[in-house]
Design an enzyme around this catalytic site. Structure first.
Site, PDB file in Angstrom:
ATOM      1  N   ASP A  74      47.797  40.666  36.641  1.00 40.38           N
ATOM      2  CA  ASP A  74      46.951  41.690  37.246  1.00 40.38           C
ATOM      3  C   ASP A  74      45.635  41.066  37.691  1.00 40.38           C
ATOM      4  OD1 ASP A  74      46.887  42.835  33.930  1.00 40.38           O
ATOM      5  OD2 ASP A  74      45.342  41.581  34.812  1.00 40.38           O
ATOM      6  N   ASP A  81      41.386  41.706  38.670  1.00 40.82           N
ATOM      7  CA  ASP A  81      40.152  42.479  38.594  1.00 40.82           C
ATOM      8  C   ASP A  81      39.175  41.943  39.623  1.00 40.82           C
ATOM      9  OD1 ASP A  81      41.286  43.780  36.437  1.00 40.82           O
ATOM     10  OD2 ASP A  81      40.292  42.540  34.950  1.00 40.82           O
ATOM     11  N   ASP A 120      32.472  37.399  27.879  1.00 37.74           N
ATOM     12  CA  ASP A 120      32.643  36.899  26.520  1.00 37.74           C
ATOM     13  C   ASP A 120      32.749  35.386  26.427  1.00 37.74           C
ATOM     14  OD1 ASP A 120      35.136  36.857  27.740  1.00 37.74           O
ATOM     15  OD2 ASP A 120      36.073  38.263  26.345  1.00 37.74           O
TER      16      ASP A 120
END
Length: 470
Positions: A74, A76, A150
């Site tokens: 996927d 983003d 992160d």
């Protein structure tokens, strides 16, 4: 929303210039990303936003996988446009989220998750008692967005139009060295979102790499914070761990860090069962093989396999108490699911499939043509055959018979007919495995009355109990 828009405008206007030693730009010749592996819809989102004067980049795990040469599952997109600015640009787009507001741009079956650059924590976000951020909708610049991500290997920005990668935290180097390094203070970042501890283990396992010592240091101490994570997120992260392509290493790392007690709390109990370690090991090995081969993995099948030893032990206990086969298995399944399902954060929509896989196992022991045809019509027939292969590999079931069932599952409709017809011929030649059960013929009240009075059509053969009458 107005405050966020003003905040974004001010950030763009007064943001300090990016220092050259803080940002590296990699050309296509350097990063070697194959643009053919990039979703056309993700490229479309970036193109539309850039045509409207915004910055737009593919980010996160997709860039990580692209740099490594893998095709992402996927995509983003991150941009300096706000959700209210993004939504009108696409025919099918909706704003979602509370803690972290973003836009889902829908293209048929594919969803491109599009978020606005975020500013890092300033200490004034709404948090819980353990430091977990509950609201994070403060927009910022790309450099600020990179600082709040992160790990360094996830702070990469790929522009599919210019085909460049922007790196603020030496993420490309860490990625090539298979090193998982936290951006910022690890303890603070883990408290903000405890799921990051699971992500650190997953990335290190997937890359067959290591967690940087300073990043790893606070994990064992903070492992208990995982219990504060919502069940839905915990289930998703657990599934990603088990399907990272190196699940055995991930499981070992979880246990080493003390994270398994809140993620897979039953794993020690399963491993203590007779044959438990062998069954879990084989399950994860085959799962890893499927992932590396680009095949899908069913969550229902995976968790059915991980819990099977507990179900099997209780099933055998019920059989020892003279319970019938199917009720004994049903009781064992109910006990395991009711007692343990919430501890593993398994969503209940998967339990029906797990039960079907388990309940089909006793039916494989008898090859009766009519029953076989009914079994092949079950939605989980193939999954149950795969499960039977696991049992056969662990010497729980005859391997030759298990292979016959797998061949049947793989066969075309015509081949299935031949296999079952051939099986019928074999049975007729060999004779029945057990004597046929006699069935009593139901009689009407009138017939019973006639027999009692000696009238009607009752014959001597009927009263003698001959096969013809039964």
């Amino acid at each position: 929303m107005i405050k966020n828009t003003i905040r974004t405008f001010v950030s763009r206007l007064f943001a300090a210039p990016v220092q050259k030693d803080k940002r590296r730009i990699y050309s296509q010749e350097q990063h070697k990303i194959d643009r053919r592996l990039v979703s056309r819809n993700a490229i479309k989102v970036c193109e539309v936003l850039q045509q409207k004067g915004y910055d737009a980049f593919i980010v996160g795990g997709a860039v990580r996988d692209l740099v490594l040469g893998y095709e992402p599952k996927d995509f983003d997109v991150a941009t300096n446009a706000t959700p209210e600015e993004i939504r009108p640009l696409f025919r099918r787009a909706r704003i979602i989220g509370r803690r972290f507001q973003l836009v889902h741009v829908v293209f048929g079956q594919e969803i491109i998750e599009t978020s606005t650059f975020r500013a890092p924590s300033q200490g004034n976000q709404h948090t819980d008692a353990d430091g977990r951020i509950l609201n994070d909708n403060v927009f910022g610049t790309q450099q600020e967005d990179a600082a709040r991500r992160d790990f360094t290997l996830n702070a990469l920005y790929y522009d599919p139009v210019r085909e460049i990668v922007i790196d603020y935290h030496n993420g490309v180097a860490d990625l090539k060295n298979h090193l998982v390094r936290m951006i910022g203070d690890p303890e603070t970042r883990f408290r903000e979102d405890p799921v990051r501890m699971l992500r650190a283990v997953r990335f290190a396992s997937k890359l067959n790499g290591t967690i940087e010592p300073a990043t790893q240091a606070p994990i064992h101490q903070l492992a208990g914070l995982i219990k504060n994570v919502p069940d839905s997120r915990l289930f998703d992260e657990t599934l990603k761990l088990l399907t990272c392509g190196n699940a055995i290493v991930a499981l070992e790392q979880l246990r080493k860090e003390g994270l398994h007690e809140n993620v897979l709390p039953l794993i020690d109990q399963v491993l203590r069962q007779p044959g438990g370690e062998q069954f879990v090991q084989l399950t994860l090995e085959r799962t890893d093989h499927r992932v590396r081969s680009g095949k899908s993995v069913s969550p229902s099948f995976l968790f059915a396999a991980l819990l099977w030893r507990l179900v099997d032990v209780n099933w055998k206990k019920n059989l020892a108490r003279k319970e019938h086969t199917v009720p004994a298995l049903s009781q064992a399944a109910d006990l395991v699911i009711d007692t343990h399902i919430s501890k593993m954060a398994i969503q209940r929509r998967h339990t029906a499939d797990m039960r079907e896989i388990w309940f089909m196992q006793p039916r494989f022991e008898r090859r009766i043509p009519k029953q076989i045809w009914r079994m092949t019509e079950q939605p989980r027939f193939r999954a149950a055959c795969d499960f039977l292969q696991l049992r056969a590999a662990c010497n729980e079931f005859d391997s030759v018979l298990a292979q016959w069932w797998m061949d049947l599952a793989d066969a075309t409709p015509g081949e299935r007919t031949e296999m079952i017809d051939g099986l019928t011929a074999e049975q007729q030649a060999a004779g029945p495995a057990s004597p046929p059960r006699k069935r009593r013929k139901r009689r009407s009240n009138a017939s019973s009355k006639s027999r009692t009075t000696g009238g009607g059509n009752t014959t001597g053969n009927a009263s003698s109990g001959s096969p013809a009458a039964s």
